[in-house]
Design an enzyme around this catalytic site. Structure first.
Site, PDB file in Angstrom:
ATOM      1  N   CYS A  35       0.875  -0.510  -0.264  1.00 17.08           N
ATOM      2  CA  CYS A  35      -0.144   0.253   0.522  1.00 17.08           C
ATOM      3  C   CYS A  35       1.004   1.058   0.114  1.00 17.08           C
ATOM      4  O   CYS A  35       0.146   2.392  -0.315  1.00 17.08           O
ATOM      5  CB  CYS A  35      -1.322   0.220   0.980  1.00 17.08           C
ATOM      6  SG  CYS A  35      -0.567  -0.092   2.576  1.00 17.08           S
ATOM      7  N   ASP A  37       2.209   2.697   2.391  1.00 18.02           N
ATOM      8  CA  ASP A  37       2.203   3.518   3.591  1.00 18.02           C
ATOM      9  C   ASP A  37       3.595   3.284   4.321  1.00 18.02           C
ATOM     10  O   ASP A  37       4.199   2.300   4.826  1.00 18.02           O
ATOM     11  CB  ASP A  37       1.013   3.264   4.988  1.00 18.02           C
ATOM     12  CG  ASP A  37      -0.621   3.263   4.041  1.00 18.02           C
ATOM     13  OD1 ASP A  37      -0.517   4.069   2.909  1.00 18.02           O
ATOM     14  OD2 ASP A  37      -1.314   2.808   4.048  1.00 18.02           O
ATOM     15  N   CYS A  60      -3.007   5.068   5.330  1.00 16.44           N
ATOM     16  CA  CYS A  60      -4.629   5.272   5.680  1.00 16.44           C
ATOM     17  C   CYS A  60      -4.918   5.698   7.198  1.00 16.44           C
ATOM     18  O   CYS A  60      -4.045   5.742   8.395  1.00 16.44           O
ATOM     19  CB  CYS A  60      -5.559   3.671   5.672  1.00 16.44           C
ATOM     20  SG  CYS A  60      -4.647   2.392   6.265  1.00 16.44           S
ATOM     21  N   CYS A 104      -2.493  -2.695   8.817  1.00 16.56           N
ATOM     22  CA  CYS A 104      -2.890  -1.191   8.765  1.00 16.56           C
ATOM     23  C   CYS A 104      -1.645  -1.551  10.791  1.00 16.56           C
ATOM     24  O   CYS A 104      -1.118  -1.311  11.415  1.00 16.56           O
ATOM     25  CB  CYS A 104      -3.729  -0.471   9.388  1.00 16.56           C
ATOM     26  SG  CYS A 104      -4.382  -0.939   7.768  1.00 16.56           S
TER      27      CYS A 104
HETATM   28 FE1  FES Z   1      -1.790   0.015   4.001  1.00 18.05          FE
HETATM   29 FE2  FES Z   1      -3.526   1.062   5.707  1.00 18.05          FE
HETATM   30  S1  FES Z   1      -4.399   0.553   3.871  1.00 18.05           S
HETATM   31  S2  FES Z   1      -1.303   0.892   5.726  1.00 18.05           S
END
Ligand code: FES
Length: 133
Positions: A35, A37, A60, A104
């Site tokens: 993702c 992040d 997110c 996450c």
């Molecule tokens: Fe990747 Fe939440 S979508 S940490």
């Protein structure tokens, strides 16, 4: 049923312990390749107790809520206890996360472990790791 619990929304809207700790002695940064992040944890540890903790999360809402809750769970705790923190405990403290958002909370667990490992490396380098034993 709402997708996110009240607690997730609260920690997303009003995240606790956001920012940088200038005098941190343990810093961990992790990312999720899928993702994209990124989460960074700063720990200030004295006498093997987490005196202060701050985080920066580029990610997110669930990642922000997870980092916020994770910092609350380890603040004031001994290093050994913080080491036991799991993503499951973070998700449970948030009253749950949707299955596809569990990764996450994994990021929060990994960021804290990375910061604790950095602290341990720093202590070994400075020769302070085992002096108190
Ligand atoms: Fe990747 Fe939440 S979508 S940490």
């Amino acid at each position: 049923m709402a997708l996110y619990s009240e607690k997730v929304m609260d920690h997303f809207r009003n995240p606790r312990n956001v920012g940088i700790l200038e005098d941190a002695n343990g810093i961990g940064e992790v990312g999720n390749a899928k993702c994209g992040d990124i989460m960074k944890m700063y720990l200030k540890i004295e006498d093997d107790v987490i005196q202060d903790v701050k985080f920066e999360t580029f990610g997110c809402g669930s990642a922000i809520a997870s980092s916020s809750m994770a910092t609350e769970l380890i603040k004031g705790k001994p290093v050994s206890e913080a080491m036991q923190l799991t993503n499951k405990a973070v998700a449970e403290a948030l009253d749950g996360l949707p299955d596809y958002k569990m990764h996450c909370s994994v990021l929060a667990e990994e960021a804290i472990h990375a910061a604790l490992e950095d602290y341990q490396r720093n202590s070994e380098k400075n020769g302070t790791a085992s002096e108190k034993n």
